[in-house]
Structure formats: C-alpha cells, structure tokens
Design a protein around this motif. Structure first.
Motif, PDB file in Angstrom:
ATOM      1  N   ALA A  18      50.652  83.966  61.722  1.00  0.00           N
ATOM      2  CA  ALA A  18      49.901  84.493  62.785  1.00  0.00           C
ATOM      3  C   ALA A  18      51.014  85.221  63.883  1.00  0.00           C
ATOM      4  CB  ALA A  18      49.108  83.571  63.545  1.00  0.00           C
ATOM      5  N   THR A  19      52.261  84.645  63.903  1.00  0.00           N
ATOM      6  CA  THR A  19      53.243  85.146  64.677  1.00  0.00           C
ATOM      7  C   THR A  19      53.819  86.414  63.981  1.00  0.00           C
ATOM      8  OG1 THR A  19      53.994  82.959  65.519  1.00  0.00           O
ATOM      9  CG2 THR A  19      55.449  84.748  65.582  1.00  0.00           C
ATOM     10  N   ILE A  20      53.805  86.470  62.759  1.00  0.00           N
ATOM     11  CA  ILE A  20      54.353  87.567  61.992  1.00  0.00           C
ATOM     12  C   ILE A  20      53.154  88.815  62.247  1.00  0.00           C
ATOM     13  CG2 ILE A  20      54.672  88.601  59.540  1.00  0.00           C
ATOM     14  CD1 ILE A  20      55.886  85.708  58.872  1.00  0.00           C
ATOM     15  N   GLU A  21      52.001  88.293  62.133  1.00  0.00           N
ATOM     16  CA  GLU A  21      50.912  89.259  62.265  1.00  0.00           C
ATOM     17  C   GLU A  21      50.883  89.993  63.578  1.00  0.00           C
ATOM     18  OE1 GLU A  21      47.626  91.700  61.314  1.00  0.00           O
ATOM     19  OE2 GLU A  21      48.411  90.278  59.983  1.00  0.00           O
ATOM     20  N   SER A  22      51.423  89.197  64.552  1.00  0.00           N
ATOM     21  CA  SER A  22      51.455  89.566  65.812  1.00  0.00           C
ATOM     22  C   SER A  22      52.636  90.626  66.184  1.00  0.00           C
ATOM     23  CB  SER A  22      51.491  88.601  66.963  1.00  0.00           C
ATOM     24  OG  SER A  22      52.711  88.090  67.102  1.00  0.00           O
ATOM     25  N   ARG A  23      53.664  90.558  65.382  1.00  0.00           N
ATOM     26  CA  ARG A  23      54.707  91.517  65.400  1.00  0.00           C
ATOM     27  C   ARG A  23      54.343  92.715  64.872  1.00  0.00           C
ATOM     28  NH1 ARG A  23      55.750  87.071  67.903  1.00  0.00           N
ATOM     29  NH2 ARG A  23      57.806  86.552  68.154  1.00  0.00           N
ATOM     30  N   LYS A  24      53.357  92.945  64.096  1.00  0.00           N
ATOM     31  CA  LYS A  24      53.092  94.188  63.264  1.00  0.00           C
ATOM     32  C   LYS A  24      53.228  95.408  64.190  1.00  0.00           C
ATOM     33  CE  LYS A  24      50.460  93.882  59.306  1.00  0.00           C
ATOM     34  NZ  LYS A  24      48.850  93.956  58.625  1.00  0.00           N
ATOM     35  N   GLY A  25      52.673  95.426  65.388  1.00  0.00           N
ATOM     36  CA  GLY A  25      52.686  96.639  66.183  1.00  0.00           C
ATOM     37  C   GLY A  25      53.867  96.542  67.200  1.00  0.00           C
ATOM     38  N   ALA A  26      54.580  95.608  67.045  1.00  0.00           N
ATOM     39  CA  ALA A  26      55.865  95.549  68.227  1.00  0.00           C
ATOM     40  C   ALA A  26      56.994  96.511  67.856  1.00  0.00           C
ATOM     41  CB  ALA A  26      56.432  94.030  68.089  1.00  0.00           C
ATOM     42  N   GLU A  27      57.616  96.718  68.936  1.00  0.00           N
ATOM     43  CA  GLU A  27      58.721  97.597  68.889  1.00  0.00           C
ATOM     44  C   GLU A  27      59.707  97.164  67.998  1.00  0.00           C
ATOM     45  OE1 GLU A  27      60.990 100.971  69.235  1.00  0.00           O
ATOM     46  OE2 GLU A  27      58.972 100.877  70.186  1.00  0.00           O
ATOM     47  N   PRO A  28      60.389  97.802  66.770  1.00  0.00           N
ATOM     48  CA  PRO A  28      61.066  97.426  65.899  1.00  0.00           C
ATOM     49  C   PRO A  28      62.538  97.044  66.526  1.00  0.00           C
ATOM     50  CG  PRO A  28      60.075  99.427  65.145  1.00  0.00           C
ATOM     51  CD  PRO A  28      59.514  99.119  66.380  1.00  0.00           C
ATOM     52  N   ALA A  29      62.845  97.676  67.474  1.00  0.00           N
ATOM     53  CA  ALA A  29      64.303  97.363  68.327  1.00  0.00           C
ATOM     54  C   ALA A  29      63.942  95.970  68.782  1.00  0.00           C
ATOM     55  CB  ALA A  29      64.638  98.570  69.219  1.00  0.00           C
ATOM     56  N   GLY A  30      62.930  95.499  69.268  1.00  0.00           N
ATOM     57  CA  GLY A  30      62.933  94.252  69.920  1.00  0.00           C
ATOM     58  C   GLY A  30      62.351  93.101  69.094  1.00  0.00           C
ATOM     59  N   SER A  31      62.108  93.403  67.765  1.00  0.00           N
ATOM     60  CA  SER A  31      61.352  92.317  66.814  1.00  0.00           C
ATOM     61  C   SER A  31      62.230  92.403  65.467  1.00  0.00           C
ATOM     62  CB  SER A  31      60.192  92.375  66.825  1.00  0.00           C
ATOM     63  OG  SER A  31      59.417  91.609  65.842  1.00  0.00           O
ATOM     64  N   LEU A  36      61.339  94.986  60.158  1.00  0.00           N
ATOM     65  CA  LEU A  36      60.883  94.831  58.585  1.00  0.00           C
ATOM     66  C   LEU A  36      59.872  95.822  58.176  1.00  0.00           C
ATOM     67  CD1 LEU A  36      61.632  91.343  57.622  1.00  0.00           C
ATOM     68  CD2 LEU A  36      63.012  93.352  56.666  1.00  0.00           C
ATOM     69  N   PHE A  37      58.578  95.455  58.954  1.00  0.00           N
ATOM     70  CA  PHE A  37      57.401  96.420  58.823  1.00  0.00           C
ATOM     71  C   PHE A  37      57.680  97.661  58.799  1.00  0.00           C
ATOM     72  CE2 PHE A  37      54.809  92.449  60.311  1.00  0.00           C
ATOM     73  CZ  PHE A  37      54.563  92.131  59.111  1.00  0.00           C
ATOM     74  N   ALA A  38      58.676  97.961  59.738  1.00  0.00           N
ATOM     75  CA  ALA A  38      58.894  99.592  60.094  1.00  0.00           C
ATOM     76  C   ALA A  38      59.785 100.314  58.999  1.00  0.00           C
ATOM     77  CB  ALA A  38      59.706  99.987  61.314  1.00  0.00           C
ATOM     78  N   ARG A  39      60.467  99.521  58.070  1.00  0.00           N
ATOM     79  CA  ARG A  39      61.186  99.838  57.285  1.00  0.00           C
ATOM     80  C   ARG A  39      60.607  99.885  55.805  1.00  0.00           C
ATOM     81  NH1 ARG A  39      65.345  96.365  58.928  1.00  0.00           N
ATOM     82  NH2 ARG A  39      65.608  95.452  56.792  1.00  0.00           N
ATOM     83  N   GLY A  40      59.229  99.061  55.642  1.00  0.00           N
ATOM     84  CA  GLY A  40      58.680  99.144  54.606  1.00  0.00           C
ATOM     85  C   GLY A  40      58.533  98.141  53.695  1.00  0.00           C
ATOM     86  N   ASP A  41      57.835  98.318  52.649  1.00  0.00           N
ATOM     87  CA  ASP A  41      58.067  97.149  51.582  1.00  0.00           C
ATOM     88  C   ASP A  41      59.392  97.070  50.713  1.00  0.00           C
ATOM     89  OD1 ASP A  41      55.484  96.338  51.629  1.00  0.00           O
ATOM     90  OD2 ASP A  41      54.746  97.584  49.917  1.00  0.00           O
ATOM     91  N   ASP A  42      60.263  98.191  50.488  1.00  0.00           N
ATOM     92  CA  ASP A  42      61.366  98.151  49.976  1.00  0.00           C
ATOM     93  C   ASP A  42      62.401  97.075  50.781  1.00  0.00           C
ATOM     94  OD1 ASP A  42      60.732  99.450  47.815  1.00  0.00           O
ATOM     95  OD2 ASP A  42      61.766 101.360  48.693  1.00  0.00           O
ATOM     96  N   ALA A  43      62.478  97.266  52.125  1.00  0.00           N
ATOM     97  CA  ALA A  43      63.168  96.328  52.910  1.00  0.00           C
ATOM     98  C   ALA A  43      62.766  95.034  52.879  1.00  0.00           C
ATOM     99  CB  ALA A  43      63.208  96.859  54.489  1.00  0.00           C
ATOM    100  N   ILE A  44      61.502  94.574  53.011  1.00  0.00           N
ATOM    101  CA  ILE A  44      60.926  93.382  52.828  1.00  0.00           C
ATOM    102  C   ILE A  44      61.377  92.796  51.437  1.00  0.00           C
ATOM    103  CG2 ILE A  44      58.976  91.810  52.685  1.00  0.00           C
ATOM    104  CD1 ILE A  44      57.983  94.020  54.817  1.00  0.00           C
ATOM    105  N   LEU A  45      61.157  93.522  50.271  1.00  0.00           N
ATOM    106  CA  LEU A  45      61.262  93.035  49.061  1.00  0.00           C
ATOM    107  C   LEU A  45      63.011  92.936  48.908  1.00  0.00           C
ATOM    108  CD1 LEU A  45      59.069  95.307  46.933  1.00  0.00           C
ATOM    109  CD2 LEU A  45      58.808  93.077  47.329  1.00  0.00           C
ATOM    110  N   LYS A  46      63.760  93.494  49.541  1.00  0.00           N
ATOM    111  CA  LYS A  46      65.253  93.379  49.171  1.00  0.00           C
ATOM    112  C   LYS A  46      65.614  92.129  50.082  1.00  0.00           C
ATOM    113  CE  LYS A  46      69.476  95.300  50.405  1.00  0.00           C
ATOM    114  NZ  LYS A  46      70.162  96.495  51.427  1.00  0.00           N
TER     115      LYS A  46
END
Length: 114
Positions: A18-31, A36-46
């Motif tokens: 739920a915390t991860i879900e709440s970060r989906k729309g957050a500012e990448p510089a602050g979270s 990770l969401f902003a950089r996409g699947d490749d960053a998450i998979l890495k």
C-alpha cells in the motif's frame, strides 16, 4: 509459524504494498519508489536482479543476517514490480495456495517450463 505470525507477516506485506502504491504519483526526486516507477520496468528489473545476486552471495557465505536482509530487499523490489503491474502480495499468496500440495515437478510440467 504460528497462525498469528502468518497474519502479521501478511499484514506487513499488504502495508508495504500500500505504501508503494501511494508512491506511484509522487515526485521522483523525493521518493526512491517513485524514482523506480519513473524509470520503468527495466530499472525495477535491474534492482530485482541485483538483489537476487546479493541474496545468492549471502547464502553462499552462510550469513543468516545478510540472507534475511537481502531477501527483504529482494521482496521489496518484487513488491514494487507487482504494484507497477496492478498486482499485490495477495495475488502471489493466492498462486502459492493454488500450488500447495502439488508436486513441484508436476506443477512445473503443467506450466510447460523447464
């Protein structure tokens, strides 16, 4: 594991998701998660690959504290991937429940994977 412990563990996974879900729309510089969401699947998979490798290395060393810490990192990044795809821990737990009691060889053969 006692039934209470299982419930507590499941609750932790759900809260983290739920915390991860709440970060989906957050500012990448602050979270970190938002970045990770902003950089996409490749960053998450890495990150999942890195954490899996670190888990293997900790296990090879037999370091129980590092094994636990690295698996926590691995699970966290897997939760990020699940949330990115509209899934959560309940989906994985349901799949594990579906497989419970099945032979690992039979289950794998049914999926058609080696």
């Amino acid at each position: 594991m006692a039934k209470t412990d299982v419930k507590a563990a499941t609750d932790v996974l759900a809260r983290v998701a739920a915390t991860i879900e709440s970060r989906k729309g957050a500012e990448p510089a602050g979270s970190y998660v938002a970045s990770l969401f902003a950089r996409g699947d490749d960053a998450i998979l890495k990150k999942i690959g890195e954490e899996a490798t670190e888990t293997v290395m900790a296990a090879k060393d037999g370091d129980k504290i590092r094994i636990t810490a690295e698996i926590a990192d691995l699970w966290f990044h897997c939760l990020v991937l699940l949330v990115r795809h509209g899934l959560g821990p309940a989906d994985v737990l349901a799949e594990l429940a579906r497989r419970e009691g099945l032979s690992g060889h039979a289950e794998k053969a049914a999926r058609g994977r080696s």
